[in-house]
Design an enzyme around this catalytic site. Structure first.
Site, mmCIF file in Angstrom:
data_model
loop_
_atom_site.group_PDB
_atom_site.id
_atom_site.type_symbol
_atom_site.label_atom_id
_atom_site.label_comp_id
_atom_site.label_asym_id
_atom_site.label_seq_id
_atom_site.Cartn_x
_atom_site.Cartn_y
_atom_site.Cartn_z
ATOM 1 N N ASN A 99 26.358 3.135 -35.571
ATOM 2 C CA ASN A 99 27.098 2.036 -35.472
ATOM 3 C C ASN A 99 28.018 1.892 -36.625
ATOM 4 O O ASN A 99 29.163 1.920 -36.765
ATOM 5 C CB ASN A 99 26.567 0.653 -35.063
ATOM 6 C CG ASN A 99 27.583 -0.270 -35.071
ATOM 7 O OD1 ASN A 99 27.961 -1.032 -36.070
ATOM 8 N ND2 ASN A 99 28.099 -0.586 -33.560
ATOM 9 N N LYS A 138 32.246 -3.566 -40.109
ATOM 10 C CA LYS A 138 32.263 -4.369 -38.874
ATOM 11 C C LYS A 138 32.650 -5.738 -38.978
ATOM 12 O O LYS A 138 32.143 -6.769 -39.314
ATOM 13 C CB LYS A 138 30.703 -4.254 -38.417
ATOM 14 C CG LYS A 138 30.084 -3.130 -38.458
ATOM 15 C CD LYS A 138 30.841 -2.043 -37.594
ATOM 16 C CE LYS A 138 30.706 -2.448 -36.110
ATOM 17 N NZ LYS A 138 31.515 -1.444 -35.470
ATOM 18 N N ASP A 156 23.720 -3.909 -34.258
ATOM 19 C CA ASP A 156 23.648 -3.258 -32.736
ATOM 20 C C ASP A 156 22.537 -2.633 -32.570
ATOM 21 O O ASP A 156 22.703 -1.716 -31.600
ATOM 22 C CB ASP A 156 25.024 -2.710 -32.316
ATOM 23 C CG ASP A 156 26.296 -3.719 -32.274
ATOM 24 O OD1 ASP A 156 26.139 -4.845 -32.257
ATOM 25 O OD2 ASP A 156 27.369 -3.182 -31.970
#
Length: 290
Positions: free
Chosen positions: A24, A58, A251
């Site tokens: 991720n 992110k 995640d």
């Protein structure tokens, strides 16, 4: 033919599908290089076209305390090392228009996050890099919206666009995947990708010790959604993969274990080879006669 057009054509014609995969978020240079090496080994063995994925920032984390990554400049340096070391095309996401130009100097595919799929200025700035643009469908959007988003890319002079299904909000803390979307999104007249990991998020559905929430997920259902997607006949699979999902900083509940990657991909390829999902079914409505 330039390199972008060549890659786009390779992905469009990939059989049985192409793969966008990686962890991720960039955790460290060592981790990213190791993950790229192992994922490439698997896809080379299976003969699947691979675009390596990871994020440098992110920006839409549920909590301000969540790990975000190394930032754009350091992250792009690491992704460029992956590109050179393993001769892999790269996909990463942008959140602001000013990120598009520097990201386009490294990434082969620029990804538009689902929350931003209708942001015209961001779509146009990404399109003007000339790179392939992968637009994730907003969790709040009907599949028909993606035709409009794809057209914004083309109107900016870039024909290289893909659209990606990543689930639809179902109540407050859950997503569902409607397989009809994978068919209807073809109206965007471009490759359709299924994100089989984010689709199983449970947004803000996990309470944290000390207060606050984070995203949970249903990792055990990733094979279910992936099987469905390839049976329907998607062009590509997006899958976040980690060597230690239980300790992933972001995640973790929806990242697929690296040790199970080859096994799952083998099954998906077998399904994709026997389905006729990429072909329009010819329904005959003339009256049946004995």
């Amino acid at each position: 033919m330039d390199s972008t057009a060549a890659l786009f054509n390779q992905l469009k014609t990939a059989q049985p599908f192409f793969l966008l995969a990686g962890p991720n978020v960039i955790e460290s240079e060592e981790h990213i290089l190791r993950m790229a090496k192992h994922i490439k080994t698997v896809t080379d063995k299976l003969g699947l076209p691979l675009v390596f994925k990871s994020s440098f920032d992110k920006a839409n984390r549920t909590s301000s305390k969540s790990f975000r990554g190394p930032g754009m400049m350091e992250g792009l340096k690491i992704l460029e090392k992956v590109k050179v070391a393993y001769d892999l095309p790269i996909i990463t996401d942008v959140h602001e228009t000013i990120q598009c130009e520097p990201v386009g100097r490294v990434a082969d595919i620029i990804q538009i996050p689902a929350f931003l799929c209708r942001q015209t200025d961001l779509l146009v700035a990404a399109a003007k890099t000339g790179k392939i643009i992968n637009i994730k469908k907003g969790q709040f959007c009907a599949p028909s919206v993606m035709a409009n988003s794809a057209e914004k890319i083309r109107s900016a002079g870039n024909p290289h666009v893909m659209v990606c299904e990543r689930g639809t909000m179902f109540g407050y803390n859950d997503l569902i995947v409607d397989p009809r979307n994978l068919e209807w999104m073809r109206e965007a007249n471009c490759p359709v990708v299924a994100d089989v990991t984010h689709s199983l998020q449970q947004p803000a559905g996990k309470k944290l010790d000390g207060g606050g929430v984070a995203s949970g997920g249903l990792r055990e259902l990733i094979p279910c959604i992936a099987r469905t997607a390839v049976a329907v006949g998607v062009d590509g699979i997006f899958m976040e993969v980690h060597d230690d999902p239980l300790n992933a900083p972001v995640d973790g509940p929806t990242q697929w274990p690296l040790r199970n990657l080859e096994e799952l991909l083998e099954e998906l390829m077998a399904i994709a080879r026997v389905t006729k999902g990429k072909q329009q079914f010819n329904i005959d409505l003339t009256p049946f006669r004995d």
